[in-house]
Write a protein that holds these residues in place. Structure first.
Motif, PDB file in Angstrom:
ATOM      1  N   PHE A 260       0.815  -1.213   0.000  1.00  0.00           N
ATOM      2  CA  PHE A 260       0.000   0.000   0.000  1.00  0.00           C
ATOM      3  C   PHE A 260       0.848   1.262   0.000  1.00  0.00           C
ATOM      4  O   PHE A 260       0.383   2.324  -0.390  1.00  0.00           O
ATOM      5  CB  PHE A 260      -0.926  -0.006   1.217  1.00  0.00           C
ATOM      6  N   ALA A 261       2.106   1.176   0.454  1.00  0.00           N
ATOM      7  CA  ALA A 261       2.992   2.339   0.486  1.00  0.00           C
ATOM      8  C   ALA A 261       3.802   2.491  -0.795  1.00  0.00           C
ATOM      9  O   ALA A 261       4.651   3.382  -0.871  1.00  0.00           O
ATOM     10  CB  ALA A 261       3.945   2.241   1.679  1.00  0.00           C
ATOM     11  N   ARG A 262       3.525   1.646  -1.794  1.00  0.00           N
ATOM     12  CA  ARG A 262       4.209   1.703  -3.099  1.00  0.00           C
ATOM     13  C   ARG A 262       5.726   1.606  -2.922  1.00  0.00           C
ATOM     14  O   ARG A 262       6.497   2.410  -3.433  1.00  0.00           O
ATOM     15  CB  ARG A 262       3.857   3.000  -3.847  1.00  0.00           C
ATOM     16  N   GLU A 263       6.180   0.567  -2.210  1.00  0.00           N
ATOM     17  CA  GLU A 263       7.603   0.370  -1.931  1.00  0.00           C
ATOM     18  C   GLU A 263       8.190  -0.813  -2.683  1.00  0.00           C
ATOM     19  O   GLU A 263       9.297  -1.253  -2.365  1.00  0.00           O
ATOM     20  CB  GLU A 263       7.813   0.178  -0.422  1.00  0.00           C
ATOM     21  N   ASP A 264       7.455  -1.375  -3.639  1.00  0.00           N
ATOM     22  CA  ASP A 264       7.920  -2.514  -4.414  1.00  0.00           C
ATOM     23  C   ASP A 264       8.049  -3.780  -3.569  1.00  0.00           C
ATOM     24  O   ASP A 264       8.727  -4.727  -3.943  1.00  0.00           O
ATOM     25  CB  ASP A 264       9.266  -2.195  -5.094  1.00  0.00           C
TER      26      ASP A 264
ATOM     27  N   TYR B  69      14.809   1.242   3.713  1.00  0.00           N
ATOM     28  CA  TYR B  69      15.393   2.579   3.521  1.00  0.00           C
ATOM     29  C   TYR B  69      15.156   3.002   2.084  1.00  0.00           C
ATOM     30  O   TYR B  69      14.723   2.216   1.234  1.00  0.00           O
ATOM     31  CB  TYR B  69      16.897   2.528   3.844  1.00  0.00           C
ATOM     32  N   ALA B  70      15.458   4.267   1.815  1.00  0.00           N
ATOM     33  CA  ALA B  70      15.324   4.800   0.461  1.00  0.00           C
ATOM     34  C   ALA B  70      16.225   4.038  -0.503  1.00  0.00           C
ATOM     35  O   ALA B  70      17.265   3.485  -0.108  1.00  0.00           O
ATOM     36  CB  ALA B  70      15.674   6.295   0.451  1.00  0.00           C
ATOM     37  N   ASN B  71      15.844   4.026  -1.764  1.00  0.00           N
ATOM     38  CA  ASN B  71      16.616   3.288  -2.759  1.00  0.00           C
ATOM     39  C   ASN B  71      17.986   3.938  -2.956  1.00  0.00           C
ATOM     40  O   ASN B  71      18.104   5.155  -3.116  1.00  0.00           O
ATOM     41  CB  ASN B  71      15.853   3.257  -4.081  1.00  0.00           C
ATOM     42  N   LEU B  72      19.044   3.122  -2.943  1.00  0.00           N
ATOM     43  CA  LEU B  72      20.416   3.595  -3.096  1.00  0.00           C
ATOM     44  C   LEU B  72      20.912   3.272  -4.502  1.00  0.00           C
ATOM     45  O   LEU B  72      20.492   2.290  -5.116  1.00  0.00           O
ATOM     46  CB  LEU B  72      21.322   2.938  -2.053  1.00  0.00           C
ATOM     47  N   GLU B  73      21.831   4.101  -4.991  1.00  0.00           N
ATOM     48  CA  GLU B  73      22.352   3.924  -6.344  1.00  0.00           C
ATOM     49  C   GLU B  73      23.810   3.498  -6.365  1.00  0.00           C
ATOM     50  O   GLU B  73      24.239   2.811  -7.290  1.00  0.00           O
ATOM     51  CB  GLU B  73      22.181   5.241  -7.126  1.00  0.00           C
ATOM     52  N   TYR B  74      24.588   3.912  -5.363  1.00  0.00           N
ATOM     53  CA  TYR B  74      26.008   3.557  -5.295  1.00  0.00           C
ATOM     54  C   TYR B  74      26.410   3.633  -3.834  1.00  0.00           C
ATOM     55  O   TYR B  74      25.875   4.449  -3.073  1.00  0.00           O
ATOM     56  CB  TYR B  74      26.857   4.520  -6.139  1.00  0.00           C
ATOM     57  N   ALA B  75      27.355   2.784  -3.420  1.00  0.00           N
ATOM     58  CA  ALA B  75      27.692   2.729  -1.997  1.00  0.00           C
ATOM     59  C   ALA B  75      29.138   2.319  -1.818  1.00  0.00           C
ATOM     60  O   ALA B  75      29.768   1.753  -2.726  1.00  0.00           O
ATOM     61  CB  ALA B  75      26.767   1.759  -1.259  1.00  0.00           C
ATOM     62  N   ALA B  76      29.663   2.603  -0.639  1.00  0.00           N
ATOM     63  CA  ALA B  76      31.015   2.198  -0.265  1.00  0.00           C
ATOM     64  C   ALA B  76      31.084   2.075   1.242  1.00  0.00           C
ATOM     65  O   ALA B  76      30.285   2.673   1.970  1.00  0.00           O
ATOM     66  CB  ALA B  76      32.052   3.207  -0.774  1.00  0.00           C
ATOM     67  N   SER B  77      32.030   1.292   1.713  1.00  0.00           N
ATOM     68  CA  SER B  77      32.220   1.136   3.154  1.00  0.00           C
ATOM     69  C   SER B  77      32.706   2.445   3.758  1.00  0.00           C
ATOM     70  O   SER B  77      33.458   3.204   3.132  1.00  0.00           O
ATOM     71  CB  SER B  77      33.215   0.012   3.423  1.00  0.00           C
ATOM     72  N   PHE B  78      32.292   2.722   5.003  1.00  0.00           N
ATOM     73  CA  PHE B  78      32.633   3.979   5.664  1.00  0.00           C
ATOM     74  C   PHE B  78      33.030   3.685   7.106  1.00  0.00           C
ATOM     75  O   PHE B  78      32.327   2.954   7.812  1.00  0.00           O
ATOM     76  CB  PHE B  78      31.436   4.941   5.632  1.00  0.00           C
TER      77      PHE B  78
END
Length: 603
Positions: A15-19, A329-338
């Protein structure tokens, strides 16, 4: 203990359109009631969110020295520029990083003990600790399209499917291997295996090519750049990552896993033989509708994989088994360790035009739970057919409505003031009366004032499915018991959605205990409330109230009308301007009468 008891009603759906589907549950009793939204995924803590001057396409973190505990730079690549940010108490732009700011970056890393390397489309930039810069330029009319880099090795893919390999010598200089490897198809992705304990270099290089294949390339000096094994894929690969998984007891040789993200949204996970490089034991998982990108991060001191598609997933090893869990969480496009002094095991990621620093919490948990408070016990829930909103009814027995509570408090305050006999008592009485009128105790802690048996308090709520916010709250009059709920689309107004709430009026909790005198003084009846739900789903408006001879037990949308059941009556109602209009009725005979007639006919 965190649980869903007591559970009064639940619905499931996206219902929240989150796929992905969410589970909406009505939980609890009285003022301690909640609407709990369960999402299959890990809970994410958001450390920081910063807007960037444009839409970035990649991000990395690098250290300046091998002895550094924390990352030194965040490198953000844009379409036509590269931004270097220093990591400290605050994240600020760096002016002396040595990175070329006027071109997009394909990859970067610390190399050696204290040097940095930046790979861009025209070449490789080797930045020494003393800020000396050595550059390797790509051949004329050729560009670097993909790269892989670790602490001692660099591999770049040129346009046309040519592979160029570099190693770091003892003097800290990057040397190109004399021979280059040419493949029949362009290289789409590449990665080094992790450097095993006691070795200087990675043993394997994995390549994904656009001809739907993945190849394991040897980096052994005796057979440098020789293909060891090949796996065919159903579609071109988007990303590839080799990860070592140590044994739980810390002994023996770590297992090497080849993870392949495909453009059709699937993740392939294989095991690679440590000696021969053979690819075995393929497992597949569908992650989303977009191509899958893989990024290496740290979880519980071990290597983990953050997968991005139409949803973001985390593949990690926890409590002796692997978990592949979506992120809430929001959809992410690119990531790296921090890694910093504020966040030891975090992730720096890109989402649209923002840079986010996040961390995963509550590892191993299947559901991420959000709770939203209710004043009364929620009983039923209904879902809007097209908009992300929910309608819930709340009812409590032996309870007062907010209007009645205010009247009772004012009556008590007036009685206290009237009982005062002198000035001293009058001053004290005024203070007590003011506290009674103005101060409201938290009913979640102290409980709600209890009314007599047969008293009811009810309300109707319109709730956002995405935020849990109560968009509209409508409280029913005292002693009306909301029993059922339905969303109805009448044939006269096919584009409008109506909320129908069936109630009982003066209804006793146990009808068998009611005396004839009480029944005469408080006649039991029912009603149906009709509300118009706005087209945007952000509010509902009261239309009218329809009386019924008995408490309403069920309402159903039936062929453009409302089917209402009360007692042994079943009526069909149509919408009217001032009330619902009864169209037809079915009066069911009592069970005992039917049994008596059946026995009489049999005898």
């Amino acid at each position: 203990m965190d649980s869903l008891c007591p559970l009064t009603d639940a619905v499931i759906g996206d219902f929240a359109r989150e796929d992905a589907a969410q589970l909406y549950t009505l939980v609890g009793r009285g003022a301690r009631s909640h609407l709990k939204v369960l999402r299959n995924g890990l809970e994410i803590s958001e450390m920081a969110v910063s807007d960037l001057p444009g839409n970035p396409n990649a991000v990395w973190t690098v250290k300046k020295n091998i002895e550094d505990q924390y990352d030194s730079y965040i490198i953000v690549s844009f379409v036509n520029a590269t931004l270097a940010l220093t990591i400290g108490d605050t994240v600020e732009e760096a002016s002396d990083s040595g990175f070329l700011p006027t071109t997009p970056t394909l990859g970067c890393s610390m190399i050696g003990d204290d040097s940095l390397v930046q790979i861009y489309s025209e070449g490789i930039r080797h930045i020494r600790a003393d800020k000396r810069i050595n550059e390797w330029k790509a051949p004329p009319r050729r560009q670097i399209v993909r790269c892989a880099v670790n602490r001692r090795q660099v591999a770049v893919a040129l346009s046309g499917g040519e592979l160029v390999y570099f190693e770091l010598d003892l003097n800290g200089t990057l040397n190109e291997f004399t021979e280059r490897k040419l493949f029949n198809a362009d290289i789409a992705c590449m990665t080094f295996s992790e450097i095993s304990e006691g070795e200087l270099n990675s043993r394997f290089l994995a390549l994904g090519t656009v001809d739907n294949a993945v190849r394991i390339i040897s980096l052994d000096p005796n057979d440098m750049l020789m293909p060891l094994s090949t796996q065919n894929l159903p579609c071109p690969p988007e990303s590839i990552l080799l990860i070592d998984t140590p044994n739980d007891d810390g002994k023996g040789v770590a297992a090497v896993h080849l993870n392949i993200g495909l453009q059709n949204g699937c993740l392939f996970r294989n095991t690679v033989d440590n000696v021969t490089g053979a690819i075995m034991d393929t497992r597949t998982r569908y992650l989303g509708t977009r191509p899958v990108k893989l990024f290496k991060v740290q979880v519980q001191g071990r290597s983990a994989i953050l997968c991005t598609s139409s949803r973001s997933w985390l593949l990690y090893h926890f409590q002796r088994r692997f978990h592949l869990t979506p992120l809430s969480y929001a959809n992410l496009e690119y990531a790296a360790s921090f890694c910093s002094n504020q966040c030891a095991e975090g992730v720096v990621a890109i989402s649209a035009s923002t840079l986010r620093i996040i961390a995963a919490e509550k590892l191993g948990v299947a559901f991420n739970v959000q709770s939203f408070e209710h004043r009364l016990t929620p009983r039923r829930i209904a879902v809007h057919p097209t908009k992300p909103c929910l309608v819930a009814i709340e009812t409590d027995h032996a309870a007062y409505t907010e209007v009645t509570k205010t009247i009772k408090r004012n009556q008590m305050a007036n009685d206290v003031e009237a009982m005062a006999t002198d000035e001293t008592e009058a001053e004290l009485a005024r203070e007590i009366a003011m506290n009674l009128r103005e101060k409201k105790l938290d009913e979640r802690v102290f409980g709600a004032p209890r009314a007599a048996r047969g008293k009811w308090a009810s309300a109707i709520s319109l709730i956002s499915a995405t935020t849990g916010e109560k968009l509209t709250y409508f409280e029913l009059p005292q002693d009306e018991n909301a029993k059922c709920l339905a969303l109805v689309q009448f044939s006269k107004h096919p584009d409008a959605v109506m909320v129908l709430v069936g109630c009982g009026v003066n209804e006793p909790l146990n009808p068998n205990t009611v005396t004839p005198e009480e029944a005469a003084n408080r006649p039991v009846r029912g009603c149906v409330y009709t509300f118009h739900l706005s087209p945007t789903g952000d509010r509902f408006d009261f239309l009218h109230r329809t009386e019924t001879p008995l408490p309403v037990g069920a309402i159903h949308d039936f062929r453009g009308m409302a089917l209402v059941g009360f007692g042994r009556f079943l009526r069909m109602y149509d919408i009217g301007q001032k009330k619902l209009l009864a169209k037809c009725e079915n009066k069911k005979k009592r069970y005992r009468e039917r049994e008596r007639k059946r026995k009489a006919s049999e005898s």
